[in-house]
Write a protein that holds these residues in place. Structure first.
Motif, PDB file in Angstrom:
ATOM      1  N   ILE A  15      12.882  -2.639  -9.188  1.00 48.60           N
ATOM      2  CA  ILE A  15      13.772  -3.221  -8.171  1.00 48.60           C
ATOM      3  C   ILE A  15      13.226  -3.104  -6.742  1.00 48.60           C
ATOM      4  CG2 ILE A  15      16.055  -2.998  -7.078  1.00 48.60           C
ATOM      5  CD1 ILE A  15      17.161  -2.349  -9.861  1.00 48.60           C
ATOM      6  N   PRO A  16      12.700  -1.949  -6.307  1.00 52.23           N
ATOM      7  CA  PRO A  16      12.217  -1.860  -4.922  1.00 52.23           C
ATOM      8  C   PRO A  16      10.986  -2.723  -4.641  1.00 52.23           C
ATOM      9  CG  PRO A  16      12.627   0.321  -5.849  1.00 52.23           C
ATOM     10  CD  PRO A  16      12.649  -0.639  -6.987  1.00 52.23           C
ATOM     11  N   ASN A  17      10.310  -3.180  -5.715  1.00 54.04           N
ATOM     12  CA  ASN A  17       9.068  -3.934  -5.515  1.00 54.04           C
ATOM     13  C   ASN A  17       9.205  -5.433  -5.735  1.00 54.04           C
ATOM     14  OD1 ASN A  17       7.562  -1.635  -4.914  1.00 54.04           O
ATOM     15  ND2 ASN A  17       7.104  -1.228  -7.071  1.00 54.04           N
ATOM     16  N   LEU A  18      10.409  -5.894  -6.049  1.00 54.50           N
ATOM     17  CA  LEU A  18      10.583  -7.312  -6.353  1.00 54.50           C
ATOM     18  C   LEU A  18      10.303  -8.211  -5.154  1.00 54.50           C
ATOM     19  CD1 LEU A  18      13.773  -7.202  -8.631  1.00 54.50           C
ATOM     20  CD2 LEU A  18      11.376  -7.491  -9.321  1.00 54.50           C
ATOM     21  N   VAL A  51       4.033   6.159  -5.533  1.00 49.57           N
ATOM     22  CA  VAL A  51       4.279   6.238  -6.979  1.00 49.57           C
ATOM     23  C   VAL A  51       2.945   6.475  -7.678  1.00 49.57           C
ATOM     24  CG1 VAL A  51       5.152   5.038  -9.021  1.00 49.57           C
ATOM     25  CG2 VAL A  51       6.245   4.666  -6.795  1.00 49.57           C
ATOM     26  N   ARG A  52       2.755   7.655  -8.237  1.00 50.09           N
ATOM     27  CA  ARG A  52       1.521   8.034  -8.933  1.00 50.09           C
ATOM     28  C   ARG A  52       0.298   8.106  -8.015  1.00 50.09           C
ATOM     29  NH1 ARG A  52       1.329   8.399 -14.359  1.00 50.09           N
ATOM     30  NH2 ARG A  52       3.319   8.007 -15.386  1.00 50.09           N
ATOM     31  N   GLY A  53       0.505   8.095  -6.713  1.00 56.00           N
ATOM     32  CA  GLY A  53      -0.623   8.160  -5.799  1.00 56.00           C
ATOM     33  C   GLY A  53      -1.251   6.798  -5.578  1.00 56.00           C
ATOM     34  N   CYS A  54      -2.242   6.751  -4.683  1.00 57.23           N
ATOM     35  CA  CYS A  54      -2.889   5.475  -4.307  1.00 57.23           C
ATOM     36  C   CYS A  54      -3.881   5.070  -5.392  1.00 57.23           C
ATOM     37  CB  CYS A  54      -3.595   5.624  -2.972  1.00 57.23           C
ATOM     38  SG  CYS A  54      -2.591   6.352  -1.653  1.00 57.23           S
ATOM     39  N   ASP A  55      -3.351   4.521  -6.496  1.00 53.45           N
ATOM     40  CA  ASP A  55      -4.195   4.214  -7.657  1.00 53.45           C
ATOM     41  C   ASP A  55      -4.133   2.750  -8.069  1.00 53.45           C
ATOM     42  OD1 ASP A  55      -1.634   4.078  -8.648  1.00 53.45           O
ATOM     43  OD2 ASP A  55      -2.047   5.263 -10.460  1.00 53.45           O
ATOM     44  N   GLY A  56      -3.533   1.907  -7.234  1.00 48.18           N
ATOM     45  CA  GLY A  56      -3.457   0.482  -7.552  1.00 48.18           C
ATOM     46  C   GLY A  56      -2.499   0.148  -8.676  1.00 48.18           C
ATOM     47  N   SER A  57      -1.641   1.094  -9.077  1.00 49.15           N
ATOM     48  CA  SER A  57      -0.736   0.843 -10.206  1.00 49.15           C
ATOM     49  C   SER A  57       0.333  -0.200  -9.883  1.00 49.15           C
ATOM     50  CB  SER A  57      -0.087   2.146 -10.685  1.00 49.15           C
ATOM     51  OG  SER A  57       0.572   2.816  -9.631  1.00 49.15           O
ATOM     52  N   VAL A  58       0.609  -0.416  -8.599  1.00 45.16           N
ATOM     53  CA  VAL A  58       1.607  -1.409  -8.205  1.00 45.16           C
ATOM     54  C   VAL A  58       1.111  -2.833  -8.454  1.00 45.16           C
ATOM     55  CG1 VAL A  58       0.877  -1.754  -5.798  1.00 45.16           C
ATOM     56  CG2 VAL A  58       3.313  -1.938  -6.402  1.00 45.16           C
ATOM     57  N   LEU A  59      -0.188  -2.990  -8.704  1.00 48.15           N
ATOM     58  CA  LEU A  59      -0.781  -4.312  -8.884  1.00 48.15           C
ATOM     59  C   LEU A  59      -0.744  -4.790 -10.330  1.00 48.15           C
ATOM     60  CD1 LEU A  59      -4.001  -3.670  -6.741  1.00 48.15           C
ATOM     61  CD2 LEU A  59      -1.904  -4.830  -5.985  1.00 48.15           C
ATOM     62  N   ILE A  60      -0.441  -3.903 -11.260  1.00 49.75           N
ATOM     63  CA  ILE A  60      -0.516  -4.216 -12.688  1.00 49.75           C
ATOM     64  C   ILE A  60       0.670  -5.074 -13.140  1.00 49.75           C
ATOM     65  CG2 ILE A  60      -0.508  -3.198 -15.008  1.00 49.75           C
ATOM     66  CD1 ILE A  60      -1.926  -0.764 -13.821  1.00 49.75           C
ATOM     67  N   HIS A  90       0.849  -1.207   0.000  1.00 47.65           N
ATOM     68  CA  HIS A  90       0.000   0.000   0.000  1.00 47.65           C
ATOM     69  C   HIS A  90       0.877   1.246   0.000  1.00 47.65           C
ATOM     70  CE1 HIS A  90      -3.249   2.688   0.690  1.00 47.65           C
ATOM     71  NE2 HIS A  90      -3.161   2.750   1.997  1.00 47.65           N
ATOM     72  N   PHE A  91       1.919   1.249   0.824  1.00 44.42           N
ATOM     73  CA  PHE A  91       2.861   2.361   0.889  1.00 44.42           C
ATOM     74  C   PHE A  91       3.525   2.574  -0.472  1.00 44.42           C
ATOM     75  CE2 PHE A  91       7.134   4.023   1.560  1.00 44.42           C
ATOM     76  CZ  PHE A  91       6.943   5.058   2.465  1.00 44.42           C
ATOM     77  N   HIS A  92       4.008   1.499  -1.070  1.00 38.24           N
ATOM     78  CA  HIS A  92       4.687   1.598  -2.358  1.00 38.24           C
ATOM     79  C   HIS A  92       3.732   2.054  -3.459  1.00 38.24           C
ATOM     80  CE1 HIS A  92       8.654  -0.800  -1.694  1.00 38.24           C
ATOM     81  NE2 HIS A  92       8.291  -0.169  -0.594  1.00 38.24           N
ATOM     82  N   ASP A  93       2.485   1.655  -3.365  1.00 40.60           N
ATOM     83  CA  ASP A  93       1.502   2.109  -4.346  1.00 40.60           C
ATOM     84  C   ASP A  93       1.292   3.618  -4.235  1.00 40.60           C
ATOM     85  OD1 ASP A  93      -0.531   1.892  -6.355  1.00 40.60           O
ATOM     86  OD2 ASP A  93      -2.044   1.981  -4.776  1.00 40.60           O
ATOM     87  N   CYS A  94       1.084   4.093  -3.016  1.00 40.63           N
ATOM     88  CA  CYS A  94       0.743   5.499  -2.809  1.00 40.63           C
ATOM     89  C   CYS A  94       1.892   6.448  -3.151  1.00 40.63           C
ATOM     90  CB  CYS A  94       0.294   5.730  -1.368  1.00 40.63           C
ATOM     91  SG  CYS A  94      -1.300   4.956  -0.983  1.00 40.63           S
ATOM     92  N   LEU A 151      11.760   3.604  -8.638  1.00 37.65           N
ATOM     93  CA  LEU A 151      13.058   4.017  -8.105  1.00 37.65           C
ATOM     94  C   LEU A 151      12.973   5.330  -7.335  1.00 37.65           C
ATOM     95  CD1 LEU A 151      15.316   3.138 -11.182  1.00 37.65           C
ATOM     96  CD2 LEU A 151      14.977   1.793  -9.092  1.00 37.65           C
ATOM     97  N   THR A 152      11.821   6.010  -7.413  1.00 35.19           N
ATOM     98  CA  THR A 152      11.621   7.246  -6.653  1.00 35.19           C
ATOM     99  C   THR A 152      11.103   6.973  -5.245  1.00 35.19           C
ATOM    100  OG1 THR A 152       9.333   7.556  -7.420  1.00 35.19           O
ATOM    101  CG2 THR A 152      11.091   8.473  -8.800  1.00 35.19           C
ATOM    102  N   LEU A 153      10.848   5.715  -4.906  1.00 33.30           N
ATOM    103  CA  LEU A 153      10.366   5.371  -3.571  1.00 33.30           C
ATOM    104  C   LEU A 153      11.416   5.714  -2.516  1.00 33.30           C
ATOM    105  CD1 LEU A 153       8.787   1.906  -4.389  1.00 33.30           C
ATOM    106  CD2 LEU A 153       7.561   3.783  -3.267  1.00 33.30           C
ATOM    107  N   PRO A 154      10.981   6.104  -1.310  1.00 38.86           N
ATOM    108  CA  PRO A 154      11.944   6.317  -0.225  1.00 38.86           C
ATOM    109  C   PRO A 154      12.818   5.076  -0.048  1.00 38.86           C
ATOM    110  CG  PRO A 154       9.798   7.147   0.406  1.00 38.86           C
ATOM    111  CD  PRO A 154       9.600   6.421  -0.894  1.00 38.86           C
ATOM    112  N   SER A 155      14.115   5.299   0.031  1.00 38.86           N
ATOM    113  CA  SER A 155      15.068   4.193   0.034  1.00 38.86           C
ATOM    114  C   SER A 155      15.520   3.844   1.448  1.00 38.86           C
ATOM    115  CB  SER A 155      16.293   4.596  -0.796  1.00 38.86           C
ATOM    116  OG  SER A 155      17.374   3.724  -0.569  1.00 38.86           O
TER     117      SER A 155
END
Length: 326
Positions: free
Chosen positions: A95-98, A73-82, A67-71, A161-165
């Motif tokens: 890489i951060p989502n593998l 990047v592009r906001g909380c739009d479920g794009s991490v699920l695609i 949920h954090f990673h989704d929000c 790659l823009t996610l907090p590291s």
């Protein structure tokens, strides 16, 4: 990775952006959004989540992280699920989502909802609810989840790659959170999510064995803790899992702050919380007061995070399958 230098003018721009986001984010979300069109929506998601967490409670932490990673990047739009396609590598393969997992919980909830009320409940809303319900299932806090998000149609791996590291310093972390309309307090509160879950040895190898390129150890780590970590992780180990909150990594509690205060936070980003007056004061407060306000603060910060850059109204779509654009 070279970090950007934050000049006063850039900081001002980020603060202005944060103000705009604070005004715009979540303005069209509301509690009970599906009351008329799908009255059992939240109960269906809760059951699907409970069915999985009761069998595999270790999924709670990655679902919160998803949920954090989704929000972020592009906001909380479920794009991490695609899912990725031949002509596009999607966020989940960045890489951060593998290491993200738990997609089956989202899919189970979506399948049940499509049977009950086809084409009504977004995957973005499902993810927001699942994250909350999963944490509550392991006796963590419970926060209200205003609904009405719609699903994004764009998912690009490189944007992850823009996610907090976990390697970020406090200046970078504060700027990244501010750019999403989140405060310094939100930063230190949401970092408390590291009270549950695990991470791979590869994430801390440099801290243990080659911090400045001279075969040294990160001096911000408690020197008495280093031998323990080295006994768990060899320099080239990329598979062994470490508890982010040793001895308490399955329990949502304040012990993360106790560890950070003792300079035993696993990541550089955890140690960074001691490099700022405000974040350090919060770490000390929770460590010494046994988390007196942590649950309440976490609930408030999660509501704010869940409203980052949401799509509402006629924007985006309601996906039929969470892994695919309609």
């Amino acid at each position: 990775m070279a970090y950007q230098k934050y000049t006063p003018s850039l900081v001002l721009q980020l603060l202005l952006l944060a103000l705009v986001l604070a005004i715009a984010n979540g303005s069209d979300l509301k509690l009970g959004f599906y009351k008329k069109r799908c009255p059992r929506a939240e109960a269906i998601v809760e059951k699907a989540t409970a069915d999985h967490i009761s069998v595999a409670p270790s999924l709670a932490a990655p679902l919160l992280r998803m949920h954090f990673h989704d929000c972020f990047v592009r906001g909380c739009d479920g794009s991490v699920l695609i899912d990725s396609k031949k002509n596009n590598q999607a966020e989940k393969d960045g890489i951060p989502n593998l290491s993200l997992r738990g997609y089956q919980v989202i899919d189970a909830a979506k399948t049940a909802l499509e049977k009950e009320c086809p084409g009504v409940v977004s995957c973005a809303d499902i993810l927001a609810l699942v994250a909350r319900d999963a944490i509550y299932q392991i006796k963590g806090p419970y926060w209200p989840v205003p609904l009405g998000r719609r699903d994004g149609r764009v998912s690009i791996a490189s944007e992850s790659l823009t996610l907090p590291s976990p390697f970020a310093d406090i200046t970078r972390l504060k700027a990244q959170f501010a750019s999403k309309g989140l405060s310094v307090k939100d930063l230190v509160v949401l970092s408390g999510g590291h009270t549950v879950g695990t991470s791979h040895c590869s994430t801390i190898a440099a801290r243990l064995y080659n911090f400045t390129g001279k075969g040294d150890t990160d001096p911000s780590l408690d020197s008495d803790y280093v031998p323990y970590l080295k006994s768990k992780c060899k320099p080239t180990d990329r598979t062994t899992l470490l508890e982010m909150d040793p001895g308490s990594f399955r329990s949502f509690d304040e012990k993360y702050y106790t560890n950070v205060w003792k300079r035993r936070g696993l990541f550089q980003s955890d140690a960074a919380l001691l490099a700022d007056k405000e974040t350090s004061a919060y770490v000390k407060l929770q460590a010494e007061s046994h988390g007196s306000t942590f649950f309440k603060d976490f609930e408030e910060s999660m509501v704010k995070m869940g409203e980052i850059g949401v799509l509402t109204g006629k924007a985006g779509e309601i996906r039929r399958h969470c892994a695919m654009i309609n």
